[in-house]
Enzyme design. Structure first.
Site, PDB file in Angstrom:
ATOM      1  N   GLY A  30       6.871  11.476  -3.749  1.00 55.02           N
ATOM      2  CA  GLY A  30       6.064  10.504  -4.465  1.00 55.02           C
ATOM      3  C   GLY A  30       5.931  10.700  -5.952  1.00 55.02           C
ATOM      4  N   GLU A  54       3.378   6.747  -2.711  1.00 53.32           N
ATOM      5  CA  GLU A  54       2.894   7.724  -1.727  1.00 53.32           C
ATOM      6  C   GLU A  54       3.854   7.661  -0.556  1.00 53.32           C
ATOM      7  OE1 GLU A  54       0.690   9.848  -2.147  1.00 53.32           O
ATOM      8  OE2 GLU A  54      -0.525   9.085  -3.786  1.00 53.32           O
ATOM      9  N   CYS A  64       1.453  11.080   7.080  1.00 47.11           N
ATOM     10  CA  CYS A  64       2.504  11.465   6.142  1.00 47.11           C
ATOM     11  C   CYS A  64       2.452  12.929   5.753  1.00 47.11           C
ATOM     12  CB  CYS A  64       2.383  10.608   4.893  1.00 47.11           C
ATOM     13  SG  CYS A  64       0.715  10.625   4.231  1.00 47.11           S
ATOM     14  N   ASN A  98      -0.028   3.241   9.269  1.00 47.81           N
ATOM     15  CA  ASN A  98      -0.800   4.266   9.982  1.00 47.81           C
ATOM     16  C   ASN A  98      -2.296   4.273   9.646  1.00 47.81           C
ATOM     17  OD1 ASN A  98      -0.175   5.150   7.431  1.00 47.81           O
ATOM     18  ND2 ASN A  98       0.154   7.274   8.037  1.00 47.81           N
ATOM     19  N   GLU A 104      -3.226   9.473  -5.771  1.00 52.39           N
ATOM     20  CA  GLU A 104      -4.334   8.621  -5.353  1.00 52.39           C
ATOM     21  C   GLU A 104      -5.582   9.493  -5.297  1.00 52.39           C
ATOM     22  OE1 GLU A 104      -2.643   6.437  -1.779  1.00 52.39           O
ATOM     23  OE2 GLU A 104      -2.777   4.817  -3.263  1.00 52.39           O
TER      24      GLU A 104
HETATM   25  P1  NDP Z   1       8.017   1.542   5.326  1.00 49.49           P
HETATM   26  O1  NDP Z   1       8.569   2.274   4.168  1.00 49.49           O
HETATM   27  O2  NDP Z   1       8.937   0.991   6.333  1.00 49.49           O
HETATM   28  O3  NDP Z   1       7.124   0.308   4.824  1.00 49.49           O
HETATM   29  C1  NDP Z   1       6.041   0.480   3.921  1.00 49.49           C
HETATM   30  C2  NDP Z   1       5.625  -0.886   3.399  1.00 49.49           C
HETATM   31  O4  NDP Z   1       6.610  -1.378   2.493  1.00 49.49           O
HETATM   32  C3  NDP Z   1       5.472  -1.962   4.477  1.00 49.49           C
HETATM   33  O5  NDP Z   1       4.393  -2.794   4.153  1.00 49.49           O
HETATM   34  C4  NDP Z   1       6.795  -2.684   4.379  1.00 49.49           C
HETATM   35  O6  NDP Z   1       6.735  -3.976   4.918  1.00 49.49           O
HETATM   36  C5  NDP Z   1       7.016  -2.693   2.880  1.00 49.49           C
HETATM   37  N1  NDP Z   1       8.398  -2.884   2.446  1.00 49.49           N
HETATM   38  C6  NDP Z   1       9.545  -2.639   3.115  1.00 49.49           C
HETATM   39  N2  NDP Z   1      10.614  -2.926   2.352  1.00 49.49           N
HETATM   40  C7  NDP Z   1      10.150  -3.360   1.147  1.00 49.49           C
HETATM   41  C8  NDP Z   1      10.747  -3.796  -0.077  1.00 49.49           C
HETATM   42  N3  NDP Z   1      12.071  -3.837  -0.229  1.00 49.49           N
HETATM   43  N4  NDP Z   1       9.945  -4.153  -1.102  1.00 49.49           N
HETATM   44  C9  NDP Z   1       8.601  -4.098  -0.980  1.00 49.49           C
HETATM   45  N5  NDP Z   1       7.968  -3.707   0.156  1.00 49.49           N
HETATM   46  C10 NDP Z   1       8.726  -3.331   1.212  1.00 49.49           C
HETATM   47  O7  NDP Z   1       6.977   2.548   5.965  1.00 49.49           O
HETATM   48  P2  NDP Z   1       6.172   2.426   7.332  1.00 49.49           P
HETATM   49  O8  NDP Z   1       5.272   1.243   7.306  1.00 49.49           O
HETATM   50  O9  NDP Z   1       7.155   2.577   8.437  1.00 49.49           O
HETATM   51  O10 NDP Z   1       5.222   3.719   7.247  1.00 49.49           O
HETATM   52  C11 NDP Z   1       5.647   4.996   7.547  1.00 49.49           C
HETATM   53  C12 NDP Z   1       6.039   5.764   6.301  1.00 49.49           C
HETATM   54  O11 NDP Z   1       4.982   5.778   5.365  1.00 49.49           O
HETATM   55  C13 NDP Z   1       6.327   7.210   6.596  1.00 49.49           C
HETATM   56  O12 NDP Z   1       7.516   7.627   5.959  1.00 49.49           O
HETATM   57  C14 NDP Z   1       5.159   7.968   5.998  1.00 49.49           C
HETATM   58  O13 NDP Z   1       5.428   9.267   5.634  1.00 49.49           O
HETATM   59  C15 NDP Z   1       4.765   7.095   4.873  1.00 49.49           C
HETATM   60  N6  NDP Z   1       3.367   7.305   4.556  1.00 49.49           N
HETATM   61  C16 NDP Z   1       3.036   7.977   3.400  1.00 49.49           C
HETATM   62  C17 NDP Z   1       1.730   8.246   3.099  1.00 49.49           C
HETATM   63  C18 NDP Z   1       1.361   8.943   1.819  1.00 49.49           C
HETATM   64  O14 NDP Z   1       0.247   8.763   1.352  1.00 49.49           O
HETATM   65  N7  NDP Z   1       2.215   9.722   1.209  1.00 49.49           N
HETATM   66  C19 NDP Z   1       0.647   7.851   3.981  1.00 49.49           C
HETATM   67  C20 NDP Z   1       1.082   7.120   5.135  1.00 49.49           C
HETATM   68  C21 NDP Z   1       2.416   6.881   5.403  1.00 49.49           C
HETATM   69  P3  NDP Z   1       7.011  -4.214   6.486  1.00 49.49           P
HETATM   70  O15 NDP Z   1       6.745  -2.943   7.210  1.00 49.49           O
HETATM   71  O16 NDP Z   1       6.062  -5.272   6.834  1.00 49.49           O
HETATM   72  O17 NDP Z   1       8.453  -4.610   6.570  1.00 49.49           O
END
Ligand code: NDP
Length: 485
Positions: free
Chosen positions: A455, A251, A285, A154, A459
């Protein structure tokens, strides 16, 4: 589409772009049209190894520089980012579909804020002196080593810099893996850091899916993992890191409460609810997606909200008049439509929106459900889309209990003119980032992060330094050592 800012290869390692077409193809899709605008390749094991080796080799010399020297490089990068804000904002819009109206003020600028802030702090990262009679001890704040950053889709520019800035300021190096959905922006940050003077290997970018992330997380060269993502991914990454005793920052997601009391300024509360549900098409998020509105003002609140939502300009994200863009991907669109269907099926009252727009892109109307109850799926699960759930309440203690009845704990907000009540209620809400008569502000000067399942760690702000450094304690005896034998 081509634009001068487009990165020239998939990965950025040791100060330069690297391509390896042996990795799986990852198409980069412009969410407003569904068009493929670029293709990158997932990092092969060789690419991941190369990035980690570069980061490992660069770290001692980077840590040995003075904090001010490191800080100067980060500050210079911030300056370059500000100069190129327009181009970087266009790239962010391509990557995510977020309207240029937003990206021009919220993404590269926030990345620059982080680089500037931690660049400024880098020279004053000190330990302390602990007097112990004639003896004394002191602490030294040391870097952790190689850090891995893993980003969600995002805020690809902001997430890269929120992680890289404190990590690099403390003398760590980083390998960053962007989300496969938005792979472009972090590459430009790497390029700019090099231009600003960061030595090769200090900040590297490797593309890939979850498996690439998993490979990075378990590598013995890595000292710390910082993930922005969903709770299920967070649990997987946290446990993988724990088995190697690595430091983590998590996060994760949320389902945050936004409580509007009967004495609130209605227009400000509606404004807060709009910012907390529809900015970035709801893909934030910390969004306050459970909007608890006091029954006495509920209909007034809903009427005003529906009126104001008519002002949303949905359309071409590149048009600066557009204020509401598409979902990041077709997959996310389907997820959100599924939740809207569940909201209807479980008996919530649809006030406005609820439809996909047939434009060729991944657009959904801003959607508001009223009469939502705590048990409904749309009140319990993180949707990560433009769907607001409005719930009724009448009593302060009751609403606090309901607001806290979730495993998440990222954010919480209160709208009221009664300041005692505002602080009393915020004091009882289980959340890491709270707002009084506001919503979703995230200045770099203030810590950001969640409690409960949302979390671990923080940050931004000075708090982030604690998560990218460790203390070495040195005891100094001034006299003789008295041993028992
Ligand atoms: P995901 O949890 O699907 O993915 C996050 C990242 O982790 C991606 O780069 C993903 O790769 C990677 N990933 C997935 N599986 C693994 C693994 N087993 N080991 C290591 N890395 C892995 O989240 P989204 O990208 O769908 O983002 C949305 C989510 O993020 C929402 O739940 C949102 O709330 C949260 N979020 C939290 C924020 C915060 O600061 N608290 C801010 C923004 C979002 P890939 O996608 O390439 O498979």
């Amino acid at each position: 589409m081509t634009y001068p800012t487009q990165p020239t290869a998939s990965h950025y390692i040791n100060g330069q772009y690297v391509e390896d077409t042996a990795g799986a193809e990852i198409p980069v899709i412009y969410p407003a049209t569904g068009e493929v605008i670029a293709t990158v390749h997932a990092g092969t094991e060789t690419v991941v190894d190369k990035a980690l080796a570069a980061a490992k080799a660069a770290q001692p010399a980077w840590a040995a520089m003075t904090g001010r020297e490191r800080g100067r490089i980060l500050t210079r990068a911030a300056q370059i980012i500000r100069e190129r804000n327009y181009d970087l904002s266009v790239l962010e819009t391509w990557d995510t579909g977020k309207p240029l109206q937003e990206t021009l003020v919220a993404d590269a600028t926030s990345a620059a804020d982080a680089l500037e802030y931690f660049g400024g702090l880098a020279g004053s990262l000190t330990g302390e002196h602990i007097p112990l009679g004639e003896n004394w001890a002191y602490t030294v704040r040391e870097a952790l080593g190689v850090c891995v950053g893993i980003g969600a889709w995002n805020y690809p520019t902001q997430i890269a810099c929120w992680k890289a800035s404190p990590a690099l300021a403390c003398g760590n190096t980083m390998v960053f893996k962007p989300s496969e959905t938005t792979p472009l922006c972090a590459l430009k940050i790497a390029e700019i850091l090099t231009e600003a003077g960061a030595p090769p290997g200090v900040f590297n970018v490797v593309q890939g899916m979850g498996e690439t992330g998993a490979q990075l997380v378990t590598d013995p060269r890595v000292a710390k993992v910082s993930l922005t993502g969903s709770v299920p991914t967070g649990k997987r990454v946290y446990s993988a890191a724990a088995s190697h005793m690595k430091h983590v920052t998590m996060e994760l997601g949320g389902k945050s409460p936004l409580i509007v009391f009967e004495d609130a300024d209605i227009d400000n509360a509606v404004g807060g609810a709009i910012l907390g549900n529809f900015y970035s098409s709801g893909q934030v998020c910390s969004n306050g997606t459970r909007v608890f509105v006091h029954s006495a003002i509920k209909e007034q609140f809903l009427t005003r909200l529906a009126e104001r939502l008519k002002g949303a300009v949905i359309g071409d994200p590149m048009d600066e008049a557009t204020s509401f863009g598409p979902m990041v991907s077709e997959r996310q669109l389907e997820i959100v439509l599924g939740y809207i269907a569940k909201g209807k099926a479980e008996g919530a009252r649809l006030i406005t929106g609820g439809n996909r727009l047939e434009t060729g892109g991944f657009f959904i109307e801003p959607t508001v459900f009223a009469d939502v109850t705590d048990e409904m799926t749309i009140a319990r699960e993180e949707i990560f889309g433009p769907v607001m759930a409005v719930l009724d309440f009448t009593d302060e203690d009751e609403v606090i209990e309901r607001a806290n009845a979730t495993d998440f704990g990222l954010s919480a907000g209160v709208f009221t003119r009664d300041l005692s009540r505002a602080h009393r209620v915020i004091g009882k809400l289980q959340a890491g980032a709270c707002f009084i008569n506001s919503y979703n502000d995230a200045p770099v000067e203030a810590p950001f992060g969640g409690v409960k399942a949302s979390g671990v760690g923080r940050e931004n702000a000075k708090a982030a330094i604690e998560h990218y450094s460790q203390l070495k304690t040195v005891f100094v005896r001034m006299g003789d050592v008295e041993a028992p034998y």
